[in-house]
Scaffold this active site. Structure first.
Site, PDB file in Angstrom:
ATOM      1  N   GLU A 150       9.545  16.100  15.377  1.00  0.00           N
ATOM      2  CA  GLU A 150       9.946  16.117  13.976  1.00  0.00           C
ATOM      3  C   GLU A 150       9.119  17.155  13.208  1.00  0.00           C
ATOM      4  OE1 GLU A 150      11.064  12.617  10.845  1.00  0.00           O
ATOM      5  OE2 GLU A 150       9.108  12.477  11.819  1.00  0.00           O
ATOM      6  N   THR A 193       0.713   6.093  13.833  1.00  0.00           N
ATOM      7  CA  THR A 193       0.258   4.993  12.981  1.00  0.00           C
ATOM      8  C   THR A 193       1.050   3.728  13.263  1.00  0.00           C
ATOM      9  OG1 THR A 193      -0.377   6.579  11.261  1.00  0.00           O
ATOM     10  CG2 THR A 193      -0.161   4.268  10.604  1.00  0.00           C
ATOM     11  N   GLY A 194       2.360   3.888  13.481  1.00  0.00           N
ATOM     12  CA  GLY A 194       3.191   2.732  13.787  1.00  0.00           C
ATOM     13  C   GLY A 194       2.745   2.009  15.041  1.00  0.00           C
ATOM     14  N   CYS A 201      13.061  11.590   6.696  1.00  0.00           N
ATOM     15  CA  CYS A 201      12.998  11.084   8.072  1.00  0.00           C
ATOM     16  C   CYS A 201      14.292  11.321   8.827  1.00  0.00           C
ATOM     17  CB  CYS A 201      12.636   9.604   8.074  1.00  0.00           C
ATOM     18  SG  CYS A 201      13.819   8.550   7.217  1.00  0.00           S
ATOM     19  N   LYS A 222       0.848  -1.188   0.000  1.00  0.00           N
ATOM     20  CA  LYS A 222       0.000   0.000   0.000  1.00  0.00           C
ATOM     21  C   LYS A 222       0.883   1.237   0.000  1.00  0.00           C
ATOM     22  CE  LYS A 222      -1.805   2.922   2.895  1.00  0.00           C
ATOM     23  NZ  LYS A 222      -2.021   4.110   2.036  1.00  0.00           N
ATOM     24  N   GLU A 245      -1.440   7.363  -0.306  1.00  0.00           N
ATOM     25  CA  GLU A 245      -2.491   7.819  -1.220  1.00  0.00           C
ATOM     26  C   GLU A 245      -2.127   9.128  -1.909  1.00  0.00           C
ATOM     27  OE1 GLU A 245      -3.936   8.910   3.013  1.00  0.00           O
ATOM     28  OE2 GLU A 245      -2.695   7.410   2.018  1.00  0.00           O
ATOM     29  N   GLY A 273       6.618   5.316   8.393  1.00  0.00           N
ATOM     30  CA  GLY A 273       5.710   6.451   8.534  1.00  0.00           C
ATOM     31  C   GLY A 273       5.765   7.026   9.927  1.00  0.00           C
ATOM     32  N   GLY A 274       4.646   7.576  10.389  1.00  0.00           N
ATOM     33  CA  GLY A 274       4.582   8.280  11.658  1.00  0.00           C
ATOM     34  C   GLY A 274       4.439   7.360  12.855  1.00  0.00           C
TER      35      GLY A 274
END
Length: 501
Positions: free
Chosen positions: A392, A239-240, A291, A182, A185, A235-236
């Site tokens: 960040e 979400t992780g 990152c 995925k 988006e 990712g962030g």
């Protein structure tokens, strides 16, 4: 403004079980160019129904298909073919990446070359990555072998869509896994182009599947699916954490790269001119949307003023523009929402007591009217206890703090919850090695910033993630160890059932 390039656009549909097809409900999403605001392509917008179909294809391909049972040599040959196709299509894919992400064509071209290098590295590694013979007695042979982890969910970010995909796809394929990928988006174009190349290279149907769509509609059902054996996410942190919690419900394997607040330490004996030059690249490369961006500069008092003046003079001359203009040095941010978030950090820093030396606003002029541009920003005297020193920013914002010495710099650097990357500028190797030992970061550079290569592991300490990408460690993430015990002279044990005999 120069007219944008017009590369051949990728197939706009989902890639499932070896074929492109629209989403089950026919939904589509407009993909916007962050430099101009125009629609590049409308791609399929998947949901849980599409995820179910993709996971089923990956599961069948792993359980019954040929790919997990191919030899390392055969898998290596396919990865080499993919690398060759990437090199063949480098210009087209670089243009797609620039249109989709806003980065310069030079950056995108380097990305494609590095992606091909990643595929070649894992092709070479899997050829020589054999098992391990363990010590045993007599006619016993004990072997540790690497088996593919199974069906893996790969979730990639918007800032380096193709590069981050390669860090997952190449080792997953090398290990013999099948996957559902995925992409973000916001930036799916080069991931769809990669799907085209995987099919052209001859990858069996069902091994690679790409489902585009939002996190809630695609990512969540993907990581929660009991048929998925492993999840690899970049990712962030928020979400992780949700992904780790979902995977933990069924004890699935996870690999997480969650970003960081990366200190760039300049000591009193550093080459100030060189440190200033690299400090610019550390934070303004891809408009700071990296990152490992070195957005936090910790500078010894003795060289602070000189370094700041060098930085200010160079930052004032950074050329903003569209990524396809060769004169552009820095492009836009990914979108209006992210632009507003970064602006919020600039305001927050000043509220916390920092001084705005340069930038901080949106550039004026017709060329910037429809894009998500922010001036390169320099903030001085950032208080170390504030949020901006610890969180960040992910934008073109460089903050500077004075420090007395290495001890204070390390104390401030390690005070954050993250630990992805750090750099130390000094002329003394012993000082650099001492700093690396004390800094709790996954990568520590000495007199440099940002270099990485496929042979070395990438990942972080603390909340910067779990596991590693690239290197042998990156391959191991997609493998399970199996112990095989072979007894050439089995004998009776007579441990039970002896009675009164």
């Amino acid at each position: 403004m120069l007219p944008p390039p017009e590369p051949k656009l990728p197939q706009p549909d989902l890639f499932v079980d070896g074929a492109f097809a629209p989403a089950a409900d026919g939904a589509r999403r407009a993909i916007l160019c962050p430099a101009t605001g125009r629609t590049l392509l409308e791609v399929a917008e998947g949901d849980h129904t599409d995820v179910d179909r993709a996971v089923a294809a990956a599961r069948a391909a792993f359980d019954h298909g040929p790919w997990p049972r191919t030899t390392p040599r055969e898998r290596a040959a396919l990865l080499e073919r993919v690398a060759g196709l990437l090199e063949r299509d480098r210009d087209r894919i670089a243009q797609l990446e620039t249109l989709d992400t806003g980065k310069t064509l030079a950056e995108s071209g380097d990305d494609v070359a590095q992606v091909a290098d990643v595929f070649r590295y894992f092709a070479a590694l899997i050829r020589v990555d054999g098992g391990q013979v363990n010590r045993a007695e007599g006619a016993v042979l004990s072997i540790t072998l690497a088996r593919p982890a199974g069906v893996v969910a790969l979730i990639t970010p918007w800032n380096y869509p193709l590069l981050q995909a390669s860090w997952k796809v190449a080792p997953a394929l090398a290990a013999g896994c099948t996957f559902v990928l995925k992409p973000s988006e916001l930036t799916p174009l080069t991931t769809l182009a990669l799907a085209e190349l995987l099919a052209e290279a001859g990858l069996p149907a069902g091994v690679a599947n790409v489902v585009t769509g939002a996190g809630a509609a695609v990512g969540a059902p993907l990581v929660e699916d009991p048929r998925v054996d492993m999840v690899s996410f970049t990712g962030g942190l928020a979400t992780g954490r949700r992904i780790a919690a979902a995977a933990a419900q069924r004890a699935a394997k996870v690999a997480l790269e969650l970003g960081g607040k990366n200190p760039n330490i300049v000591l009193a004996d550093a080459d100030v001119a060189l440190a200033a030059d690299h400090a610019l690249e550390a934070v303004f490369f891809h408009a700071g949307q990296v990152c490992s961006a070195g957005s936090r500069l910790l500078v010894a008092t003795e060289v602070h003023d000189e370094l700041v003046e060098r930085l200010a003079a160079r930052i004032a001359r950074i050329r903003l523009g569209v990524g396809w203009d060769p004169a552009t040095e820095m492009g836009p941010l990914i979108g209006a929402e992210h632009l507003a978030k970064v602006e919020g950090y600039v305001s927050m820093a000043q509220e916390e007591g920092a001084t705005l030396r340069l930038g901080g606003g949106r550039p004026s002029g017709e060329a910037f009217a429809n894009g998500c541009f922010l001036e390169p920003t320099l903030l001085l005297d950032l208080p170390p206890e504030g949020r901006v020193a610890r969180e960040e920013i992910f934008g073109p914002v460089l903050t500077v703090e004075r420090v007395r010495d290495l001890d204070e710099a390390i104390a401030r650097a390690d005070a954050t919850d993250t630990g992805l990357a750090a750099a130390v500028w000094t002329r003394d190797l012993a000082t650099a090695l001492s700093a690396a030992e004390r800094l709790r970061f996954g990568t520590v550079w000495w007199n440099d910033f940002h270099p990485y290569f496929p042979e070395a592991p990438w990942g972080g300490f603390k909340t910067s993630g779990v596991g590693r990408e690239l290197g042998r460690s990156g391959l191991r993430e997609f493998q399970e160890e199996q112990h095989v015990y072979l007894n050439g002279r089995p004998g009776r044990s007579d441990a039970f059932g002896r009675g009164n005999a």
